[in-house]
Design a protein around this motif. Structure first.
Motif, PDB file in Angstrom:
ATOM      1  N   LEU A   1       0.829  -1.199   0.000  1.00 22.87           N
ATOM      2  CA  LEU A   1       0.000   0.000   0.000  1.00 22.87           C
ATOM      3  C   LEU A   1       0.863   1.249   0.000  1.00 22.87           C
ATOM      4  CD1 LEU A   1      -2.883   0.968   0.044  1.00 22.87           C
ATOM      5  CD2 LEU A   1      -2.822   0.936   2.535  1.00 22.87           C
ATOM      6  N   LYS A   2       1.999   1.188   0.676  1.00 25.83           N
ATOM      7  CA  LYS A   2       2.891   2.342   0.687  1.00 25.83           C
ATOM      8  C   LYS A   2       3.442   2.609  -0.708  1.00 25.83           C
ATOM      9  CE  LYS A   2       4.444   2.151   5.494  1.00 25.83           C
ATOM     10  NZ  LYS A   2       5.618   1.940   6.388  1.00 25.83           N
ATOM     11  N   LYS A   3       3.763   1.513  -1.435  1.00 24.03           N
ATOM     12  CA  LYS A   3       4.307   1.696  -2.768  1.00 24.03           C
ATOM     13  C   LYS A   3       3.303   2.351  -3.693  1.00 24.03           C
ATOM     14  CE  LYS A   3       7.521  -2.200  -2.483  1.00 24.03           C
ATOM     15  NZ  LYS A   3       7.867  -3.537  -3.031  1.00 24.03           N
ATOM     16  N   LYS A   4       2.021   2.077  -3.481  1.00 19.83           N
ATOM     17  CA  LYS A   4       1.004   2.657  -4.343  1.00 19.83           C
ATOM     18  C   LYS A   4       0.784   4.129  -4.027  1.00 19.83           C
ATOM     19  CE  LYS A   4      -1.376  -1.702  -5.016  1.00 19.83           C
ATOM     20  NZ  LYS A   4      -0.895  -1.842  -6.392  1.00 19.83           N
ATOM     21  N   GLY A   5       1.293   4.597  -2.856  1.00 19.76           N
ATOM     22  CA  GLY A   5       1.184   6.004  -2.529  1.00 19.76           C
ATOM     23  C   GLY A   5      -0.232   6.478  -2.354  1.00 19.76           C
ATOM     24  N   ALA A   6      -1.084   5.631  -1.816  1.00 16.68           N
ATOM     25  CA  ALA A   6      -2.501   5.985  -1.688  1.00 16.68           C
ATOM     26  C   ALA A   6      -2.871   6.246  -0.248  1.00 16.68           C
ATOM     27  CB  ALA A   6      -3.364   4.872  -2.254  1.00 16.68           C
ATOM     28  N   GLY A   7      -1.944   6.843   0.519  1.00 17.33           N
ATOM     29  CA  GLY A   7      -2.213   7.055   1.930  1.00 17.33           C
ATOM     30  C   GLY A   7      -3.407   7.955   2.182  1.00 17.33           C
ATOM     31  N   SER A   8      -3.628   8.929   1.297  1.00 11.73           N
ATOM     32  CA  SER A   8      -4.717   9.861   1.523  1.00 11.73           C
ATOM     33  C   SER A   8      -6.083   9.233   1.274  1.00 11.73           C
ATOM     34  CB  SER A   8      -4.540  11.083   0.615  1.00 11.73           C
ATOM     35  OG  SER A   8      -4.566  10.690  -0.745  1.00 11.73           O
ATOM     36  N   ARG A   9      -6.119   8.078   0.547  1.00 13.72           N
ATOM     37  CA  ARG A   9      -7.388   7.433   0.264  1.00 13.72           C
ATOM     38  C   ARG A   9      -7.450   6.016   0.813  1.00 13.72           C
ATOM     39  NH1 ARG A   9      -9.318   7.219  -5.524  1.00 13.72           N
ATOM     40  NH2 ARG A   9      -7.312   6.175  -5.855  1.00 13.72           N
ATOM     41  N   SER A  10      -6.486   5.626   1.618  1.00 14.30           N
ATOM     42  CA  SER A  10      -6.432   4.262   2.104  1.00 14.30           C
ATOM     43  C   SER A  10      -7.345   4.086   3.305  1.00 14.30           C
ATOM     44  CB  SER A  10      -5.000   3.887   2.480  1.00 14.30           C
ATOM     45  OG  SER A  10      -4.527   4.719   3.517  1.00 14.30           O
ATOM     46  N   TRP A  11      -7.928   2.910   3.397  1.00 15.81           N
ATOM     47  CA  TRP A  11      -8.798   2.529   4.500  1.00 15.81           C
ATOM     48  C   TRP A  11      -8.408   1.139   4.960  1.00 15.81           C
ATOM     49  CZ3 TRP A  11     -13.067   5.673   6.029  1.00 15.81           C
ATOM     50  CH2 TRP A  11     -13.325   6.773   5.192  1.00 15.81           C
ATOM     51  N   ILE A  12      -8.731   0.824   6.203  1.00 16.65           N
ATOM     52  CA  ILE A  12      -8.662  -0.548   6.666  1.00 16.65           C
ATOM     53  C   ILE A  12     -10.050  -0.943   7.135  1.00 16.65           C
ATOM     54  CG2 ILE A  12      -7.931   0.103   9.012  1.00 16.65           C
ATOM     55  CD1 ILE A  12      -6.333  -2.542   9.055  1.00 16.65           C
TER      56      ILE A  12
ATOM     57  N   GLU B   1      -9.636  -8.583   8.471  1.00 13.77           N
ATOM     58  CA  GLU B   1      -9.336  -7.212   8.075  1.00 13.77           C
ATOM     59  C   GLU B   1      -8.814  -7.174   6.653  1.00 13.77           C
ATOM     60  OE1 GLU B   1      -5.401  -6.042  10.088  1.00 13.77           O
ATOM     61  OE2 GLU B   1      -6.517  -7.114  11.636  1.00 13.77           O
ATOM     62  N   VAL B   2      -9.083  -6.063   5.995  1.00 20.10           N
ATOM     63  CA  VAL B   2      -8.677  -5.880   4.612  1.00 20.10           C
ATOM     64  C   VAL B   2      -8.231  -4.432   4.451  1.00 20.10           C
ATOM     65  CG1 VAL B   2      -9.472  -5.762   2.216  1.00 20.10           C
ATOM     66  CG2 VAL B   2     -10.193  -7.643   3.668  1.00 20.10           C
ATOM     67  N   LEU B   3      -7.081  -4.244   3.796  1.00 18.43           N
ATOM     68  CA  LEU B   3      -6.622  -2.911   3.437  1.00 18.43           C
ATOM     69  C   LEU B   3      -7.223  -2.526   2.098  1.00 18.43           C
ATOM     70  CD1 LEU B   3      -2.858  -3.001   4.465  1.00 18.43           C
ATOM     71  CD2 LEU B   3      -4.671  -1.666   5.529  1.00 18.43           C
ATOM     72  N   LEU B   4      -7.776  -1.325   2.006  1.00 12.28           N
ATOM     73  CA  LEU B   4      -8.495  -0.890   0.810  1.00 12.28           C
ATOM     74  C   LEU B   4      -7.886   0.379   0.262  1.00 12.28           C
ATOM     75  CD1 LEU B   4     -12.127  -1.271   2.197  1.00 12.28           C
ATOM     76  CD2 LEU B   4     -10.866  -2.946   0.856  1.00 12.28           C
ATOM     77  N   ASP B   5      -7.895   0.481  -1.040  1.00 13.54           N
ATOM     78  CA  ASP B   5      -7.545   1.720  -1.736  1.00 13.54           C
ATOM     79  C   ASP B   5      -8.694   2.017  -2.696  1.00 13.54           C
ATOM     80  OD1 ASP B   5      -6.403   3.888  -2.926  1.00 13.54           O
ATOM     81  OD2 ASP B   5      -5.079   2.723  -4.222  1.00 13.54           O
ATOM     82  N   VAL B   6      -9.727   2.662  -2.184  1.00 10.22           N
ATOM     83  CA  VAL B   6     -10.953   2.884  -2.941  1.00 10.22           C
ATOM     84  C   VAL B   6     -11.315   4.357  -2.914  1.00 10.22           C
ATOM     85  CG1 VAL B   6     -11.845   0.567  -2.524  1.00 10.22           C
ATOM     86  CG2 VAL B   6     -12.324   2.376  -0.882  1.00 10.22           C
ATOM     87  N   ASP B   7     -12.175   4.748  -3.836  1.00 10.66           N
ATOM     88  CA  ASP B   7     -12.619   6.134  -3.872  1.00 10.66           C
ATOM     89  C   ASP B   7     -13.833   6.313  -2.956  1.00 10.66           C
ATOM     90  OD1 ASP B   7     -14.711   4.971  -5.217  1.00 10.66           O
ATOM     91  OD2 ASP B   7     -14.033   5.612  -7.194  1.00 10.66           O
TER      92      ASP B   7
END
Length: 377
Positions: free
Chosen positions: A21-32, A40-46
């Motif tokens: 997730l760090k490599k994708k650089g989506a910290g501002s939109r990341s959810w757990i 648990e699931v880490l998500l990178d969604v809008d």
């Protein structure tokens, strides 16, 4: 892996998930996403995927935007609780919690606490089901918590924010009291500037603590608002699998189906209780209200100490100002003596006698000023 609603879906139990997730650089939109079974699931969604899953409006999701300065709030919606407490930005439903920015250094402890508590509850329930009463050595085994999932998640968030603000208050106290004592002993521009900065920090921290306290007090004063937070009670009449429009971000398995069945039976039992009964939530909120109120009282005491120190310093400055006025009076007296000397020397030519008398008079004035501490020795 890509979810049906778009974005990346990463299994949180894999050690490499966080690094990915760090490599994708989506910290501002990341959810757990963590559910009541402990998965648990880490998500990178809008935001649209989040809105479809938890059935909330865009204005509610906007409150959780870290780029916008919304004050702390706990909002009860039809099927979710929208939680914005400082760095804690979460959406809680009856069987899962979505926590924003799980890689933030302030959010990581909350994720760990949620994971620990959910695992403890699930271990206890599995032991009770199997008739095994022997505690596990590697897992904490507190008394089984029969409260709804949304209250357990809410308690973790409240405990985290109250502890965080209390720690910031202790840090501020540790810095303020020595700075004030140093300023009292020696008034200087450096000490004054240091106290000014600490006072600004205290003012900002007080406003943050006050907002959290006011939010809890507002909830405690309104039974209807507290009733809106009973998500399990409101959803007891609906099947957990009836929401076909929501995205299924967990893999189905017999174990999960069994846990969903138990959650359904627990929801039916909850529905039988009185809908106007908010005692359980009231006790929960009251405990953390008292804790945050104690933190606010510490800040109030600190503010009073600063105000008292400022009053003391102002009195000292007024005293020094009065001493300077007295010193100015004595200097003026010395000037008058010199004027007399010049006048007498000019008129009568008595230079030596006038000089002696004037010098003695000036020495007497300076000695008196030193005796009073108006000038340095």
């Amino acid at each position: 892996m890509t979810g049906r609603d778009g974005g990346y879906v990463l299994p949180a139990d894999a050690p490499n998930a966080v690094a990915g997730l760090k490599k994708k650089g989506a910290g501002s939109r990341s959810w757990i996403l963590m559910d009541s079974s402990g998965q648990e699931v880490l998500l990178d969604v809008d935001k649209y995927a989040i809105m479809r899953r938890v059935q909330i409006h865009a204005r509610d999701l906007r409150i959780l935007d870290p780029l916008l300065s919304y004050p702390s709030a706990i909002l009860g919606r039809e099927g979710a609780i929208v939680l914005n407490l400082e760095h804690i930005k979460a959406i809680i439903t009856a069987d899962e919690v979505l926590l924003r920015d799980p890689l933030d250094e302030n959010v990581i402890p909350i994720v760990e606490d949620l994971r620990r508590r959910l695992k403890c509850v699930n271990v206890n329930r599995e032991d009770n089901k199997d008739g095994n009463l022997t505690p596990h050595n590697d897992v904490e085994t507190p008394e089984e918590d029969d409260s709804p999932f949304e209250f357990r998640a809410l308690e973790v968030a409240l405990e985290a924010i109250c502890s965080y603000l209390a720690a910031r208050t202790i840090e501020l106290e540790t810095a303020v009291y020595p700075a004030l004592d140093l300023l009292t002993s020696k008034i200087s521009s450096r000490n004054l500037d240091r106290v000014r900065k600490l006072k600004s920090q205290m003012t900002r921290l007080t406003a943050r603590v006050q907002k959290v306290r006011d939010e809890l007090e507002q909830l405690l004063d309104d039974d209807d608002d507290m009733a809106d937070l009973y998500l399990s009670r409101k959803n007891s009449s609906a099947s957990p699998l009836s929401d076909s429009g929501a995205a299924n971000w967990f893999l189905t398995s017999p174990a999960i189906s069994s846990k969903i069945s138990r959650a359904s039976r627990a929801s039916v039992a909850t529905a039988r209780s009185d809908e106007n009964d908010v005692e359980e939530l009231e006790m929960l909120l009251e405990a953390y209200f008292m804790q945050i109120d104690g933190t606010l009282n510490k800040l109030t005491t600190l503010r009073e100490y600063i105000d008292n120190t400022e009053d003391y310093i102002n009195i000292q400055l007024d005293n020094h100002r009065n001493q300077l006025i007295q010193l100015e009076l004595f200097v003026s007296s010395g000037t008058v003596c010199l004027s007399i000397y010049s006048l007498v020397a000019a008129i009568f030519g008595v230079v030596i006698l006038s000089g002696i008398v004037t010098a003695i008079l000036f020495v007497l004035i300076i000695s008196y000023a030193r005796h009073k501490g108006l000038v340095g020795s």
